[in-house]
Scaffold this motif. Structure first.
Motif, PDB file in Angstrom:
ATOM      1  N   ARG A  67      24.880 -39.092 -45.822  1.00  0.00           N
ATOM      2  CA  ARG A  67      25.936 -39.542 -46.736  1.00  0.00           C
ATOM      3  C   ARG A  67      25.914 -38.770 -48.047  1.00  0.00           C
ATOM      4  O   ARG A  67      26.953 -38.587 -48.690  1.00  0.00           O
ATOM      5  N   GLN A  68      24.743 -38.323 -48.452  1.00  0.00           N
ATOM      6  CA  GLN A  68      24.654 -37.533 -49.686  1.00  0.00           C
ATOM      7  C   GLN A  68      24.987 -36.061 -49.439  1.00  0.00           C
ATOM      8  O   GLN A  68      25.595 -35.400 -50.288  1.00  0.00           O
ATOM      9  N   MET A  69      24.580 -35.548 -48.270  1.00  0.00           N
ATOM     10  CA  MET A  69      24.724 -34.114 -48.023  1.00  0.00           C
ATOM     11  C   MET A  69      26.120 -33.703 -47.583  1.00  0.00           C
ATOM     12  O   MET A  69      26.587 -32.619 -47.944  1.00  0.00           O
ATOM     13  N   PHE A  70      26.786 -34.517 -46.803  1.00  0.00           N
ATOM     14  CA  PHE A  70      28.117 -34.128 -46.316  1.00  0.00           C
ATOM     15  C   PHE A  70      29.082 -33.828 -47.473  1.00  0.00           C
ATOM     16  O   PHE A  70      29.789 -32.810 -47.436  1.00  0.00           O
ATOM     17  N   PRO A  71      29.146 -34.655 -48.518  1.00  0.00           N
ATOM     18  CA  PRO A  71      30.050 -34.319 -49.631  1.00  0.00           C
ATOM     19  C   PRO A  71      29.667 -33.022 -50.342  1.00  0.00           C
ATOM     20  O   PRO A  71      30.552 -32.287 -50.811  1.00  0.00           O
ATOM     21  N   ILE A  72      28.355 -32.739 -50.456  1.00  0.00           N
ATOM     22  CA  ILE A  72      27.948 -31.486 -51.094  1.00  0.00           C
ATOM     23  C   ILE A  72      28.433 -30.299 -50.272  1.00  0.00           C
ATOM     24  O   ILE A  72      28.979 -29.327 -50.814  1.00  0.00           O
ATOM     25  N   LEU A  73      28.242 -30.374 -48.941  1.00  0.00           N
ATOM     26  CA  LEU A  73      28.688 -29.269 -48.089  1.00  0.00           C
ATOM     27  C   LEU A  73      30.207 -29.128 -48.118  1.00  0.00           C
ATOM     28  O   LEU A  73      30.734 -28.007 -48.110  1.00  0.00           O
ATOM     29  N   GLN A  74      30.915 -30.253 -48.139  1.00  0.00           N
ATOM     30  CA  GLN A  74      32.371 -30.165 -48.202  1.00  0.00           C
ATOM     31  C   GLN A  74      32.809 -29.493 -49.499  1.00  0.00           C
ATOM     32  O   GLN A  74      33.747 -28.684 -49.507  1.00  0.00           O
ATOM     33  N   TYR A  75      32.123 -29.804 -50.600  1.00  0.00           N
ATOM     34  CA  TYR A  75      32.413 -29.161 -51.893  1.00  0.00           C
ATOM     35  C   TYR A  75      32.244 -27.645 -51.773  1.00  0.00           C
ATOM     36  O   TYR A  75      33.102 -26.874 -52.241  1.00  0.00           O
ATOM     37  N   LEU A  76      31.142 -27.206 -51.168  1.00  0.00           N
ATOM     38  CA  LEU A  76      30.901 -25.768 -51.001  1.00  0.00           C
ATOM     39  C   LEU A  76      31.939 -25.135 -50.093  1.00  0.00           C
ATOM     40  O   LEU A  76      32.499 -24.072 -50.397  1.00  0.00           O
ATOM     41  N   HIS A  77      32.207 -25.775 -48.958  1.00  0.00           N
ATOM     42  CA  HIS A  77      33.124 -25.193 -47.982  1.00  0.00           C
ATOM     43  C   HIS A  77      34.551 -25.126 -48.534  1.00  0.00           C
ATOM     44  O   HIS A  77      35.302 -24.188 -48.203  1.00  0.00           O
ATOM     45  N   ASP A  78      34.934 -26.103 -49.337  1.00  0.00           N
ATOM     46  CA  ASP A  78      36.257 -26.063 -49.977  1.00  0.00           C
ATOM     47  C   ASP A  78      36.391 -24.854 -50.896  1.00  0.00           C
ATOM     48  O   ASP A  78      37.506 -24.395 -51.171  1.00  0.00           O
ATOM     49  N   ARG A  79      35.256 -24.338 -51.354  1.00  0.00           N
ATOM     50  CA  ARG A  79      35.240 -23.150 -52.226  1.00  0.00           C
ATOM     51  C   ARG A  79      34.839 -21.903 -51.453  1.00  0.00           C
ATOM     52  O   ARG A  79      34.430 -20.904 -52.028  1.00  0.00           O
ATOM     53  N   HIS A  80      34.952 -22.002 -50.123  1.00  0.00           N
ATOM     54  CA  HIS A  80      34.712 -20.872 -49.214  1.00  0.00           C
ATOM     55  C   HIS A  80      33.274 -20.365 -49.270  1.00  0.00           C
ATOM     56  O   HIS A  80      33.018 -19.183 -49.060  1.00  0.00           O
ATOM     57  N   LEU A  81      32.335 -21.266 -49.557  1.00  0.00           N
ATOM     58  CA  LEU A  81      30.933 -20.899 -49.599  1.00  0.00           C
ATOM     59  C   LEU A  81      30.180 -21.496 -48.417  1.00  0.00           C
ATOM     60  O   LEU A  81      30.336 -22.681 -48.108  1.00  0.00           O
ATOM     61  N   ILE A  82      29.369 -20.673 -47.764  1.00  0.00           N
ATOM     62  CA  ILE A  82      28.466 -21.120 -46.700  1.00  0.00           C
ATOM     63  C   ILE A  82      27.052 -20.985 -47.248  1.00  0.00           C
ATOM     64  O   ILE A  82      26.651 -19.893 -47.659  1.00  0.00           O
ATOM     65  N   HIS A  83      26.298 -22.071 -47.261  1.00  0.00           N
ATOM     66  CA  HIS A  83      24.957 -22.026 -47.852  1.00  0.00           C
ATOM     67  C   HIS A  83      24.015 -21.164 -47.028  1.00  0.00           C
ATOM     68  O   HIS A  83      23.258 -20.344 -47.552  1.00  0.00           O
ATOM     69  N   ARG A  84      23.996 -21.344 -45.719  1.00  0.00           N
ATOM     70  CA  ARG A  84      23.261 -20.532 -44.731  1.00  0.00           C
ATOM     71  C   ARG A  84      21.745 -20.747 -44.732  1.00  0.00           C
ATOM     72  O   ARG A  84      21.036 -20.067 -43.997  1.00  0.00           O
TER      73      ARG A  84
END
Length: 502
Positions: free
Chosen positions: A141-158
Motif C-alpha cells: 500500500r505504501q510502495m504502489f503509490p510511489i511507483l505510480q508517481y515515478l511511472h507517471d513521470r516516465h521513470l523506471i527505478h530498476r
C-alpha cells in the motif's frame, strides 16, 4: 568529528574545523555540508551521515561520494551518478528523500540528500524474521503509490529490493532510495535494448535482456515481497523448470489466496500477465477474488510461469528455424581469450575447492580491447569479455557447477547430440591433489555481431548439462569453435609441439 572526503586520507578531524589536519583538503562541501561518519559503501562509492552547518540546528543529511571500485566502468558509472542527481532534482514525493545538492569538485562527485533514520527492509528481516501478510500489505500500500508517481513521470527505478526500502524510525513510513539505476522511459526508449542494471535476484526477465519497462518495477517489488515472506533467496523460490514455488517455503507463515493472487501476478515472467500499472495493482490488493478462482490461484501460479516459458521456447525455436545460430568459426582476439581462460581456471579451481563460484573476484584486469565481468546465475556464472570498441566481438563462458548424481551419470553415458551444431559442454580439468565432490561444465560463446553491451544472463539449469541446449549461450551469442581454436593456439605458445632430442 569531521571525516575528510579525500579518498587517500579520510582522516577524522575535531568538529568545526574547515580543513583537514592531515592533508589540508576542505571538510565542507559547498561551505556547508560536513561528513560525520561512514554509513555505507558499494561499487559506486561511499555514503556518509552528515550535517548542514549552514542551518542553526545542523539538520542531518546523507552524502553520497562517487568513488567506483573499478576503473573499468568509471565513465559509465560517472554518467549514472550524474543522472541520479538529475532524477532526484526533478522529484518531489514525501516518501523519496529530498534532493539537497550536487557537487563536482576536482573530479569528485557528490550527492547530498535528506537523511532517513531507520532500517532498510533487509536489516529488518534479519532482525525480526519473516514478514506477516499484514506487513506485506502495508508495504504494498505504501510502495504502489510511489511507483505510480515515478511511472507517471516516465521513470523506471530498476533496482527495487529490500536494501533500497528504508522504514523511517518513528512513523514507520517507507522510503524508496538509490536512484542510481533509474532510467527515463520514452516512447522509443521502451523498445530499445539498454544497459542491464539491477540486482540479479530481483530483476525481471525482460530487464535482464536490457529492456526494462514500468512493469519491471512491479516484478521486482513482487519478488521483494516473496523474499520477505520466506527469508529465502529468490533464486531458491523457483524449481528446476523455472516455476515459482514460493508457497512451498512459507512454512507456518500463512498467506491468503487474495494476496497470493496479487503476488503471483506481480511476479509473472510475462509482462502482459502483470498488472497494467501500480495503480491497478493497488486496486487489486483489496479486491476479493471469486471463490471459483481461488483454487486456480492457489495452484496455478506456477502454471502461468510454465505457459510463459513454453511460449518463449516456441518463439526461440521458430526464430532459430529461420536463422539458426551456427557455431562460429572466426579469427578471435587472442588477448581477450587468454585473459578469459585464466578467469575460467580461477573460477573452476575455486568451485572445486569450495562448491561456490566467485561472484566478485578481486582482480579482473582489463585489456585494451575488452573489460571483464561476472554475471551470477542460479546454478553457475557467466564470465564475459565485453568489447570497448563497437567493431569488436564479445566472448562469454557459461559455467555450471554442482554435484553429479547417478541419474546424471546414466544420462552422460547415453548422451547423443541433438543436431550437428550441438558440440556438448566441456568438463574443465582438475589438478587438485584430492578428488572433489563437485564438478563443473562450460560452454564457450561468441557474439553473433559486434557489440559494446553486456549480454543477458543465460539459463543455467540445476542438473548436469550435457548439451549446448542445456547450457546455452546468452541471447545474441553462439557456441564458438573460434574460441576453442584460440585456446589451442595459446596452448601451443607455452608448450613445445614436440619433445626435443637430448
Amino acid at each position: 568529528m569531521s571525516l575528510c572526503f579525500n579518498p587517500a586520507c579520510r582522516h577524522s578531524n575535531p568538529d568545526r574545523l574547515s580543513s583537514c589536519q592531515q592533508c589540508g583538503e576542505p571538510l565542507l562541501l559547498g561551505d556547508r555540508y560536513r561528513a560525520l561518519q561512514e554509513i555505507g559503501s558499494g561499487g559506486f562509492g561511499r555514503t556518509y551521515l552528515g550535517v548542514d552547518d549552514a542551518e542553526p540546528d545542523r539538520p542531518p543529511c546523507a552524502i553520497k561520494q562517487f568513488l567506483p571500485a573499478s576503473a573499468n566502468d568509471k565513465a559509465i558509472a560517472s554518467r549514472l551518478f550524474r543522472k541520479e542527481a538529475e532524477r532526484l532534482r526533478s522529484l518531489s514525493h514525501p516518501q523519496i528523500p529530498k534532493f539537497l545538492a550536487y557537487f563536482e569538485i576536482e573530479n569528485q562527485q557528490y550527492i547530498v540528500q535528506e537523511f532517513i533514520p531507520g532500517q532498510n527492509l533487509a536489516e529488518e528481516l534479519a532482525e525480526s524474521g519473516v514478514f506477516s501478510e499484514t506487513k506485506i500489505r502495508d508495504l504494498l500500500r505504501q510502495m504502489f503509490p510511489i511507483l505510480q508517481y515515478l511511472h507517471d513521470r516516465h521513470l523506471i527505478h530498476r533496482d527495487i529490493k529490500p536494501e533500497n526500502l528504508i522504514r523511517r524510525r518513528g512513523d514507520r513510513r517507507l522510503f524508496l532510495v538509490d536512484f542510481g539505476a533509474a532510467k527515463l522511459a520514452t516512447g522509443t526508449a521502451l523498445a530499445k535494448t539498454g544497459t542491464r542494471i539491477g540486482t540479479a535476484e530481483f530483476v525481471a526477465p525482460e530487464q535482464l535482456r536490457g529492456k526494462a519497462v514500468f512493469a519491471s518495477d512491479l516484478y521486482s517489488l513482487g519478488v521483494t515481497c516473496i523474499h520477505l515472506l520466506t527469508n529465502t533467496s529468490p533464486f531458491d523460490l523457483v524449481d528446476g523448470d523455472n516455476h515459482w514455488v514460493w508457497r512451498d517455503w512459507l512454512g507456518d507463515n500463512a498467506v491468503s489466496p487474495q494476496l497470493a493472487a496479487v503476488l503471483d501476478r506481480l511476479i509473472s515472467p510475462a509482462v502482459s500477465s502483470r498488472h497494467p500499472s501500480a495503480r491497478a495493482a493497488l486496486q487489486s490488493l483489496d479486491k476479493p477474488i471469486p471463490k471459483s478462482k481461488q483454487n486456480w490461484w492457489k495452484y496455478g501460479g506456477a502454471a502461468v510461469a510454465a505457459l510463459a516459458i513454453v511460449a518463449i521456447i516456441k518463439i526461440t525455436q521458430n526464430r532459430e528455424t529461420v536463422n539458426p545460430n551456427q557455431p562460429i568459426i572466426r579469427e578471435t582476439n587472442l588477448d581477450a581469450i587468454e585473459a578469459l581462460s585464466t578467469y575460467i581456471k580461477i573460477q573452476n579451481d575455486h568451485y572445486l575447492e569450495t562448491g561456490q563460484f566467485l561472484e566478485n573476484p578481486s582482480q579482473m584486469i582489463p585489456i585494451a580491447s575488452h573489460y571483464f565481468t561476472v554475471q551470477p546465475g542460479d546454478n553457475g556464472i557467466q564470465l564475459v569479455a565485453i568489447p570497448r570498441q563497437p567493431d569488436t566481438y564479445g566472448y562469454a563462458a557459461v559455467l555450471w557447477g554442482g554435484k553429479i548424481s547417478d541419474s546424471d551419470r546414466d544420462r552422460q553415458q547415453n548422451w547423443k547430440p541433438q543436431d550437428p551444431t550441438d558440440f556438448g559442454t566441456f568438463s574443465l580439468p582438475s589438478f587438485r591433489p584430492t578428488p572433489s565432490e563437485y564438478a563443473t561444465r562450460v560452454t564457450y560463446c561468441e557474439s553473433l555481431e559486434s557489440t559494446t553491451e553486456p549480454p543477458p544472463l543465460s539459463e543455467i539449469g540445476r542438473s548436469l548439462p550435457l548439451s549446448t541446449h542445456e547450457l546455452p549461450c546468452p541471447e545474441g551469442y553462439a557456441f564458438s569453435l573460434g574460441i576453442i581454436d584460440a585456446m589451442g593456439k595459446l596452448s601451443a605458445k607455452t608448450q613445445p609441439s614436440s619433445i626435443p632430442n637430448p
